[in-house]
Design a protein around this motif. Structure first.
Motif, PDB file in Angstrom:
ATOM      1  N   VAL A  38       0.857  -1.178   0.000  1.00  0.00           N
ATOM      2  CA  VAL A  38       0.000   0.000   0.000  1.00  0.00           C
ATOM      3  C   VAL A  38       0.896   1.231   0.000  1.00  0.00           C
ATOM      4  CG1 VAL A  38      -1.917   1.146   1.187  1.00  0.00           C
ATOM      5  CG2 VAL A  38      -1.546  -1.295   1.529  1.00  0.00           C
ATOM      6  N   ARG A  39       0.468   2.297  -0.650  1.00  0.00           N
ATOM      7  CA  ARG A  39       1.233   3.538  -0.599  1.00  0.00           C
ATOM      8  C   ARG A  39       0.289   4.716  -0.347  1.00  0.00           C
ATOM      9  NH1 ARG A  39       5.534   4.218  -5.222  1.00  0.00           N
ATOM     10  NH2 ARG A  39       6.588   2.706  -3.882  1.00  0.00           N
ATOM     11  N   TYR A  40       0.785   5.652   0.451  1.00  0.00           N
ATOM     12  CA  TYR A  40       0.049   6.909   0.651  1.00  0.00           C
ATOM     13  C   TYR A  40       0.130   7.728  -0.630  1.00  0.00           C
ATOM     14  CZ  TYR A  40      -1.066  11.573   2.512  1.00  0.00           C
ATOM     15  OH  TYR A  40      -1.614  12.814   2.717  1.00  0.00           O
ATOM     16  N   GLU A  86      -1.150  -7.248 -10.099  1.00  0.00           N
ATOM     17  CA  GLU A  86      -0.438  -6.431 -11.079  1.00  0.00           C
ATOM     18  C   GLU A  86      -1.369  -5.379 -11.706  1.00  0.00           C
ATOM     19  OE1 GLU A  86       2.735  -6.487 -11.584  1.00  0.00           O
ATOM     20  OE2 GLU A  86       2.749  -5.058 -13.243  1.00  0.00           O
ATOM     21  N   ASN A  87      -2.567  -5.823 -12.036  1.00  0.00           N
ATOM     22  CA  ASN A  87      -3.504  -4.931 -12.731  1.00  0.00           C
ATOM     23  C   ASN A  87      -4.668  -4.511 -11.852  1.00  0.00           C
ATOM     24  OD1 ASN A  87      -1.951  -5.210 -14.997  1.00  0.00           O
ATOM     25  ND2 ASN A  87      -3.215  -6.854 -15.879  1.00  0.00           N
ATOM     26  N   HIS A  88      -4.498  -4.552 -10.571  1.00  0.00           N
ATOM     27  CA  HIS A  88      -5.643  -4.308  -9.686  1.00  0.00           C
ATOM     28  C   HIS A  88      -5.227  -3.524  -8.447  1.00  0.00           C
ATOM     29  CE1 HIS A  88      -9.304  -6.153  -7.354  1.00  0.00           C
ATOM     30  NE2 HIS A  88      -9.383  -4.856  -7.504  1.00  0.00           N
ATOM     31  N   PHE A  89      -5.780  -2.328  -8.320  1.00  0.00           N
ATOM     32  CA  PHE A  89      -5.536  -1.489  -7.150  1.00  0.00           C
ATOM     33  C   PHE A  89      -6.856  -1.201  -6.440  1.00  0.00           C
ATOM     34  CE2 PHE A  89      -2.055  -0.584  -9.963  1.00  0.00           C
ATOM     35  CZ  PHE A  89      -0.972  -0.256  -9.173  1.00  0.00           C
ATOM     36  N   VAL A  90      -6.755  -0.977  -5.147  1.00  0.00           N
ATOM     37  CA  VAL A  90      -7.886  -0.401  -4.418  1.00  0.00           C
ATOM     38  C   VAL A  90      -7.433   0.951  -3.881  1.00  0.00           C
ATOM     39  CG1 VAL A  90      -9.408  -0.590  -2.429  1.00  0.00           C
ATOM     40  CG2 VAL A  90      -8.921  -2.601  -3.801  1.00  0.00           C
ATOM     41  N   VAL A  91      -8.116   1.969  -4.329  1.00  0.00           N
ATOM     42  CA  VAL A  91      -7.770   3.337  -3.957  1.00  0.00           C
ATOM     43  C   VAL A  91      -8.754   3.805  -2.882  1.00  0.00           C
ATOM     44  CG1 VAL A  91      -7.935   5.706  -4.821  1.00  0.00           C
ATOM     45  CG2 VAL A  91      -6.707   3.972  -6.150  1.00  0.00           C
ATOM     46  N   ALA A 106      -3.752   0.475  -2.724  1.00  0.00           N
ATOM     47  CA  ALA A 106      -3.210  -0.850  -2.400  1.00  0.00           C
ATOM     48  C   ALA A 106      -3.173  -1.661  -3.683  1.00  0.00           C
ATOM     49  CB  ALA A 106      -4.104  -1.534  -1.370  1.00  0.00           C
ATOM     50  N   ARG A 107      -2.021  -2.267  -3.936  1.00  0.00           N
ATOM     51  CA  ARG A 107      -1.917  -3.062  -5.161  1.00  0.00           C
ATOM     52  C   ARG A 107      -2.198  -4.523  -4.817  1.00  0.00           C
ATOM     53  NH1 ARG A 107       2.584  -1.785  -9.747  1.00  0.00           N
ATOM     54  NH2 ARG A 107       1.339  -2.565 -11.492  1.00  0.00           N
TER      55      ARG A 107
END
Lengths: 984, 95, 416, 187
Positions: free
Chosen positions: A681-683, A704-709, A700-701
């Motif tokens: 996860v990154r801020y 590879e092709n999927h993030f939750v923002v 949060a990754r």
């Protein structure tokens, strides 16, 4: 029961006799009466007082154009001030009171204004009351305000409900008179979807008020039969008691249906009124016409009314204001009134016709070429004086006078989109112009076609043209035969007098006022209106505007169309504010969003607070705690000591997928995301294009092709919209997919040194939460409690070792209960927004108070996050010099020098030893709290060059609260500055 | 107002959120020599005609598409509605 | 002719024959020292202060319709100086001080009534923001008070706090704020300017500028060419259109703002009150009508009319605050065209053309600014330097990054 | 099998049912949902997959294709919502991810929504007080996105006298209040 002025016949239902009360006196009326008709039948002509001079007034009309007979309808919380007696449908037990008078309608002390009217000429108040300056608010204005105003509000909450509704149709027909009915029949029987609105409770328009036959039967009977025929058609909706109030863009009309105003109280669950938004392909305006008065001296006494109203009262409501009546006219229509009254057995003492070639009659006396130059009767007309054509005067006793100055087509709705009517000389009236609202056409009297035959024909023709336009095959019914009398009128506007002759009766604007306005150069029609208040009363000038223009034209030596017209604006008639609000009031004003743990939190006795539309637990009081600070401090201390749980579901969650998802996030966040590993996860800091911070959150990754923002609660909708803008408009060929999942997942923060131990009790076998396997800023999709899919993020807003755990929302309630149960051995506490806020301030984390729409990454101490190595929204404009001043505001921590002092948010910061004023301002406090860990109040704030002033003592002032004391500038990271706890 | 959505047909404008001048599609190249000047212009200058105006609307309570609507600001008449994504592609933003 | 109570009595007794025109209707002269484009409140005030404070002469105000036909004649009449930012607050406070002596200065009763304005607050964060603002006001020499819910209820006992969707925590009061009779402001300035020799020319639309080199020479109008040494545009609502004649593209969009008035009612609202969980402001006129408004419709428009959704939105907020207004009736609505600027703050500045000046971008805030706007614009026109209270209203602030964004909404005009 | 007990969106352990005159309003927690968004360049393949899943064609603009066990309605360009019985398809998103492979981005949506079924004589009149939908001409198997009292909704017509309404789960109580108030008013 026989009433003094009740005539035979009419469209009232004599089988229903109702009792009602007006000003402490009881009267009888019938179903089908209006309050005005019933009072007239009871011999009451005096129903109101005028605005300025408190002149006695009775009804002038039978409709919504009524300026005079306005009353307070009903009592208590349902009181409706300024209600027209002419449109109040009688019901059993109705109560109404006169208004704007003291002590009584018959004797009104404020009528002294009438004697002083010379001092109250148009605009007098602009010229005086200026000395001394302080007297305006203290002396003059209170007197004026008390005297002004009409009816009074109940000051109690409106107990009735209102609805809003939506209708769609091919053709909206506005007005159910002969033109509207013929149009509805034509379009309805051709299969078009028709909505027919009529403001009256009895559809038929003037067919119900006249004696002419239509198709060999009484006009009213033909109207009733036609309405029944229309109601039988499934594609036609006939809406009586429905006023179309405005013509809006693209064929949208607003209409108000008075569902329950004819009842004492609305039925259970039913609304008082409904605001319909009608989306129409075409509209046909069949709103009829309004008869206008002639202006003459003392033309405002009770008993003086439109000639057409006089005959309408006789024909439809079987009543007359008096048994002896006179008529004053400049056209043939005035004579129709005389005929009808004679037929009803009312004595017509004289018809005064301004035209020397007036028609004669064997039924009544006609004074051709005469005018009325004076009237008498204190509370009601008793006598008129006629200036005879060959000189001399004649006095005639009469209790009512019908005045006919010709007819004004009802063009109002044609003007709602900027169109102006044009002057028609033959009719001496304004008629609709070519610039109508798109989709609208006009038929019948509203279009200057006044005969019954003409109205029927133009209504049918109008409908046919619309059907052709919509490619609907017309199957037109045959039209009934009806009268086709031509209009014969010689314009005559006012009888000249040095005394007062009323143009706008409600606002007491006289012909003299108009002349004075001209004399003072208020000659533009808008200046005239605004200076004299002509046409500004509750009747919106429906009966007064044309006469006012005519008089201005005369004194200015111009033609009427050269003077101009005033604009008509929505609403067509005054409309209850409640109906525009519909059901959106009280706690239902906006939807309420509840968190998954809401039910459980309620059981714990949580106190809730609004966060946008969300309700979130603010704190969880324990027995014995009497102040919120006790609960909050306990929650903070216990979380930092052991473990706490907080529902963080309301933060926005956006699923971002696709081959270009990482590149996309790289564009929308100012810091880099391309290289974020899966499982991390990154801020992220999101800027607006102008370089100011829009929002912050995490990404949060998961793959590879999927993030939750995540977004802040406040900005979830705005950020989502922005991301769609970037996706569709700025990078249309990136493979990116967005969808909100905010409501899909119940998410809880589990924070504190024991959070790992607690979570270990509920995660399934094989999930390793050790610091090595699942370090700070890790994320994973896991299962808990024996197989429930969940998402786990090791992120921390509190600064503690902390996690956020998400499960499908329906299990959120069970999860919080499970966490509390599993955490019992650690004395786990739930914590609310207050504790969350304390902990984030202690950590120097920013929220909406800091991200206030004017702050940059630099201000927040995150200037270096704005990557120069890539293109991201806002990065370029953030380089402007004004956003990078050497003494730019920087986020700092503040603690009071005296530990007992508060450091209130909203205070301003000053250097020591300078003057305390805006010029010397050094910054301001954004967030503040009491820190139970530090044992004093602390705050975050923005201070000029703050990052270089750590350790400096400055002054904090809040003159609004009388606060002025010293604070020390410290790092915003008050607590665990090295971050050892969250990495533990 | 009614916006004739290219996919969904006539929809009430209250379902949409307005952004403004469609020149916001033409975001400058951050690496251009005068990028700052270009961004200042992009960020702050707006066509504001009394007449035909190409403008961005977002169908927030609909299919979430951004639209370019050509509308007369004097009469409010709408003469053209396009998917902004198509306009952006035509405008060369496919990279 | 001076207006006075004595004069009113004298005229009443002599048939009002002595009242002369409030202003003349002169034909345009071939040339003026100053041409002000726009006979609204700001334009008329500019002409007045040019003549009075800066002792200039040969001044004309050109108005395309009738004076006061723009936003000074279609607003909700609120006068206040409760701003947050240092770029704004000194200017609005200067304006409020001018309002306080306006009637005596103009010899025209514009009914400036200091009934107070309360901005309601509905959350902790809003309270924090209002405290900051109240402090900024005081530190700029204005007045402000923080009220709790009880104190608000003392003034507005029928305010809904029992079933309020967004709880009322209190309010920020500026007691010196209030309302003024909007038309009378235009007329008062017109009459006072006229008495100082200003030519007010109605029905005279500017259709172009005559520019030689980089210097203005005059204006083309529907009544012919008129020469001028200096030209000041003051046409909020039409700014983009008029300044385009000089080749300028402005950081401004034109939007429609609707306003509303109810039927006349006996006094209920003692002052101005605004809803903080949305955007709604309301007061009661001396005639008894409740005057109120809310947000702009939100799309670019030059049509002086709005649509139903915003009407409904405004009424919802009205009823949310005052459920007792359900049975009060809306009498009339109207629409004005606002110059919505990129940061919500006006622009008063020179342009790239020598002798051509610009005043616009007033967003919602133009009416209250009328006296100060006229004053500082007159200062700029006469001295070519910005007035002390208006140094921040520069056209180039978007280039330099010195935006004055009171609401923190960024460069999206319809959110200011 | 996990042991956490679900709650319905209105807060009950069983779905809420109301009746006004001849119309019933039933909370329906029985849907599993997942969004399907065609990957760039895979639009045709994705639609074909969806057609296969539904045993026919992918839903066109504004429509709903009903099938067993899966149904789908149109959400946006190249984007659909697939529904299936919750009891048998709680893992719908995972199933679809496998089936669509690289042709689509799939997102679990099951608990983002509350669903109400409204059935009976007069549903059109009720809907006229709720949403700006031309309900009289809305055919069976239409899926219309609209707004009810500030809440975004999908209104799906399952029969002349039956509608299914999807809206955000967190505001379920407010939506329920709005629907019930409209029923009491219209019926």
């Amino acid at each position: 029961m026989s009433l003094q002025n009740r005539l035979d016949g009419g469209l009232i239902d004599r089988s229903e006799t109702w009792s009602f009360r007006f000003d402490n006196k009881y009267y009888k009326g019938h179903k089908g009466d209006t309050l005005a008709s019933a009072l007239l039948a009871n011999g009451v002509r005096l129903m109101g007082r005028s605005f300025k001079y408190h002149r006695p007034r009775g009804p002038m009309t039978t409709g919504s154009e009524e300026p005079n007979a306005i009353v307070e309808l009903r009592e208590g919380a349902r009181k409706e001030p300024n209600t027209r007696a002419t449109t109040i449908e009688l019901y059993d037990g109705l109560r109404a009171n006169s208004q704007n008078r003291w002590p009584s309608l018959n004797f009104d002390a404020m009528a002294v204004n009438d004697l002083l009217s010379n001092f109250f000429a148009a605009g007098f108040y602009y010229k005086t009351f200026m000395w001394p300056a302080a007297f305006w608010e203290k002396v003059y204005e209170p007197i004026i305000r008390r005297a002004a105003g009409l009816g009074s509000l109940s000051l109690q909450d409106d107990p009735d409900g209102y609805d809003k509704g939506f209708l769609h149709c091919d053709l909206l027909i506005i007005g159910g008179g002969p033109a509207g009915l013929a149009a509805a029949l034509t379009a309805g029987e051709s299969g078009a979807r028709v909505v027919l609105c009529d403001e009256d409770f009895l559809v038929g328009g003037r067919l119900n008020l006249e004696t002419y036959e239509v198709g060999g039967m009484a006009g009213a009977a033909w109207a009733a039969e036609t309405v029944a025929r229309l109601q039988a058609l499934p594609n036609v909706r006939v809406m009586p008691r429905t006023t179309v109030i405005g013509a809006f863009d693209h064929g949208i009309y607003g209409a108000v249906e008075r569902v329950s105003d004819h009842l004492a109280v609305p039925e259970d669950g039913k609304p008082r009124q409904i605001l319909w938004r009608i989306t129409s392909k075409r509209a046909l305006l069949c709103a009829g016409a309004i008869e206008r008065p002639i202006v003459f001296e003392n033309n405002d006494r009770p008993g003086i009314m439109q000639a057409s109203a006089l005959r309408a009262y006789a024909n439809r409501w079987a009543t007359t204001p008096a048994q002896q009546v006179a008529i004053f006219t400049n056209n043939d229509d005035g004579h129709r009134t005389a005929y009808d009254l004679v037929a009803k057995g009312v004595k017509v003492v004289s018809v005064i016709d301004t035209r020397t070639d007036a028609p004669t009659s064997s039924e009544y006396d006609v004074i051709a070429g005469g005018v009325i130059d004076q009237t008498w009767g204190r509370l009601g007309l008793s006598q008129i004086e006629v200036k005879m054509p060959k000189g001399g005067t004649r006095r005639i006793k009469c209790g009512a006078l019908g005045v006919s100055g010709g007819w004004n087509p009802n063009v109002h709705l044609t003007c709602h989109q900027g169109g102006r009517p044009t002057w028609n000389n033959a009719l001496a009236a304004f008629v609709p112009s070519g610039t109508l609202p798109p989709g609208m056409t006009v038929a019948g009297a509203a279009n200057g076609i006044f005969s019954t035959h003409g109205a029927l024909q133009s209504g049918a023709d109008g409908a046919k043209a619309i059907l052709a336009d919509l490619a609907i095959k017309a199957s037109a019914p045959a039209l009934p035969e009806a009268e086709d009398t031509p209009v014969k009128i010689t314009p005559f506007w006012h009888v000249k007098t040095a005394k007062r002759a009323w143009v706008d009766q409600q606002n007491d604007v006289t012909a003299k006022d108009i002349k004075l306005a001209h004399q003072e150069n208020y000659v533009s029609v808008e200046h005239l209106k605004r200076y004299t208040t002509l046409g500004m009363a509750t009747d919106q000038g429906k009966t007064s505007n044309t006469a006012g223009l005519a008089i201005m034209a005369e004194v200015a030596g111009k033609a009427i169309p050269e003077v101009g017209t005033t604009m008509f604006r929505p609403p067509y008639t005054p409309t209850a504010m409640g109906v525009y609000a519909g059901r959106a009031w009280g706690m239902e004003m906006r939807p309420t969003r509840l968190t998954p743990s809401h039910k459980w939190a309620e059981e714990q006795g949580a106190v809730f607070t609004e966060a946008g539309l969300w309700l979130r637990a603010q704190w969880y009081p324990k027995p014995g705690e009497t102040h919120w600070r006790q609960s909050c401090d306990r929650e903070v201390i216990q979380t930092r000591k052991s473990v706490g749980i907080c529902d963080v579901t309301s933060l926005g969650k956006i699923d971002v997928q696709g081959a270009d998802a990482a590149a996309f996030l790289n564009t929308v966040y100012c810091n880099g995301f391309a290289k974020l590993p899966v499982g991390k996860v990154r801020y992220g800091l999101m800027l607006r294009e102008d370089g100011i911070v829009m929002d912050d959150g995490t990404a949060a990754r998961l793959a590879e092709n999927h993030f939750v923002v995540t977004t802040t609660t406040a900005k979830a909708v705005e950020v989502y919209r922005h991301l769609e803008f970037v996706r569709q408009c700025l990078c249309p060929d990136k493979d990116v997919h967005l969808i909100s999942t905010t409501d899909a997942w119940a998410q809880f923060s589990v924070a504190g040194p024991n959070s790992r131990k607690l979570l270990e009790k509920i995660v399934d076998d094989g999930v390793n939460l050790s610091n090595e396997a699942f370090p700070f800023m890790a994320c994973a999709e896991i299962t808990i409690c024996g197989g429930l899919r969940a998402r786990l993020f090791r992120i921390s807003f509190s600064g503690e070792l902390a996690y956020e755990i998400a499960v499908p929302t329906r299990y959120g309630d069970a999860l919080v209960r499970r966490l509390m149960q599993a955490g019992a051995e650690f004395d786990v506490v739930p914590y609310g927004l207050e504790a969350l806020n304390v902990m984030r301030i202690e950590k120097g984390h920013v929220t909406g108070n800091e991200l206030n729409g004017t702050t940059t990454a630099l201000n927040l101490g995150m200037g270096r996050m704005v990557s120069k190595a890539k293109d991201s929204i806002g990065s370029t404009l953030s380089e402007r010099p004004g956003l990078n001043e050497p003494d730019a505001l920087k986020l700092v921590g503040l603690r009071p020098v005296n530990k007992d002092h508060m450091v209130p948010a909203g205070a301003h910061l000053m250097s020591k030893g300078t003057k305390v004023d805006a010029v010397h301002g050094q910054g301001y406090v954004t967030s503040a709290c009491y820190s139970p860990n530090l044992g004093c109040h602390i705050a975050l704030g923005f201070l000029k060059s703050g990052d270089t002033r750590i350790g400096e003592t400055i002054r904090l002032v809040s003159p609004l609260m009388g606060v002025d004391h010293e604070v020390e500038v410290v790092s915003p990271n008050f607590f665990d500055p090295e971050g050892e706890r969250l990495r533990a | 107002m009614i916006i004739n959505h290219p996919l969904l047909g006539p929809r009430d404008s209250s379902e949409f959120v307005y952004l403004g001048d469609a020149r916001l599609l033409n975001r400058p190249d951050w690496q251009a020599d005068n990028a700052l000047e270009q961004f200042i212009d992009y960020g702050h200058t707006r066509e504001n005609p009394a007449g035909l105006h190409r403008e961005l609307w977002y169908h927030e309570q609909g299919d979430r598409s951004w639209l370019v609507v050509t509308r007369n600001t004097v009469t409010h008449e709408i003469t053209q509605v396009e998917l902004a994504r198509d306009v952006a592609r035509t405008g060369g933003r496919s990279k | 002719m001076r207006y006075s109570g004595f004069r009113v009595i004298k005229e009443a007794l002599t048939g009002h024959r002595g009242w002369g025109p409030a202003w003349r209707d002169p034909d345009p002269k071939p040339e003026y020292d100053y041409i002000i484009i726009g006979g609204g409140g700001h334009g008329l005030a500019t002409a007045y202060y040019l003549a009075k404070e800066y002792k200039q002469s040969r001044i004309a105000v050109l108005e395309k319709g009738w004076i006061g036909s723009g936003n000074v004649g279609r607003n909700t009449t609120i006068v206040r100086s409760n701003y947050l930012l240092d770029g704004n607050e000194p200017f609005y406070e200067f304006s409020l001080k001018l309002w306080e002596g306006l009637e005596q200065d103009l010899n025209y009763n514009a009914m400036m009534s200091q009934r107070g304005i309360i901005n309601l607050m509905h959350s902790d964060a809003q309270r924090d923001a209002y405290i900051r603002r109240g402090n900024a006001m005081i530190l700029n020499g204005a007045d402000a008070q923080l009220l709790d819910q009880k104190q608000v209820l003392e003034k507005y006992p029928f305010l809904n706090v029992k079933s309020a969707r967004f709880p009322v925590m209190g309010g920020l009061l500026q007691a010196r704020a209030g309302t003024a009779r909007h038309d009378a402001v235009a007329w008062g300035y017109a009459r006072a300017a006229d008495q100082r020799g200003v030519d007010i020319i109605q029905n005279c639309e500017v259709t172009g500028f005559r520019i030689e080199g980089s210097r203005i020479r005059g204006v083309e109008t529907s009544r012919g060419y008129i020469g001028a040494k200096k030209v000041g545009a003051c046409v909020a609502g039409s700014s983009s259109k008029v300044m385009a004649y000089a080749g300028m593209h402005l950081p401004i969009e034109s939007h429609v703002l609707q306003a509303f008035v109810t039927e006349g009612l006996k006094p209920v609202l003692p002052g101005v009150i605004t809803y903080g969980a949305g955007h709604f402001y309301c007061s009661q006129s001396d005639k008894g009508g409740l005057v109120f408004g809310g947000n702009i419709d939100g799309y670019n428009s030059y049509a002086q009319r709005g649509n139903l959704p915003m009407v409904e939105d405004v009424m919802e907020e009205a009823i949310a605050m005052f459920p007792m207004l359900g049975r009060a009736r809306l009498l009339r609505s109207w629409g004005g065209i606002m110059d919505m600027s990129m940061d919500g703050t006006p622009i008063i500045d020179k342009t790239h053309i020598d002798g051509l000046y610009f005043n616009g971008g007033w967003c919602y805030g133009g009416f209250k600014a009328t006296p100060a706007s006229g004053f500082v614009y007159a200062h700029l026109l006469a001295t070519d330097t910005p007035h002390d209270t208006a140094t921040a209203f520069r056209l180039d602030r978007f280039h330099t990054g010195h935006m004055i964004d009171e609401k923190g909404m960024g460069n999206q005009p319809n959110l200011h | 099998m996990h042991d956490l007990a679900p709650l319905c969106a209105l807060g009950g352990t069983a779905p809420h049912i109301d009746q006004v005159a001849g119309v019933t309003l039933t909370e329906n927690p029985g849907h599993a949902l997942a969004s399907v968004s065609a990957r760039l360049g895979q639009e045709i393949a994705c639609a074909e997959h969806l057609g296969t899943v539904l045993g026919g064609k992918a839903p066109g603009v504004g429509t709903w294709v009903r099938s067993e066990p899966m149904s789908a309605f149109w959400m946006g360009q190249d984007q659909w919502m697939v529904t299936a019985p919750f009891d048998t398809h709680e893992d719908l998103a995972a199933q679809l991810t496998t089936r669509f492979g690289i042709t689509a981005a799939i997102t679990e949506q099951t608990d983002a929504w509350v669903s109400f079924d409204m059935r009976g004589d007069g549903v059109e009149r009720v809907m006229q007080l709720c949403a700006n939908i031309d309900i009289e001409t809305t055919p069976v198997e239409a899926a219309v996105r609209s707004v009810i009292h500030y809440m975004g909704v999908y209104v799906l017509r399952s029969a002349p006298d039956a509608l299914t309404i999807f809206s955000a789960r967190s505001s379920a109580k407010s939506l329920h209040h709005a629907l019930l108030t409209a029923m009491r008013s219209a019926l």
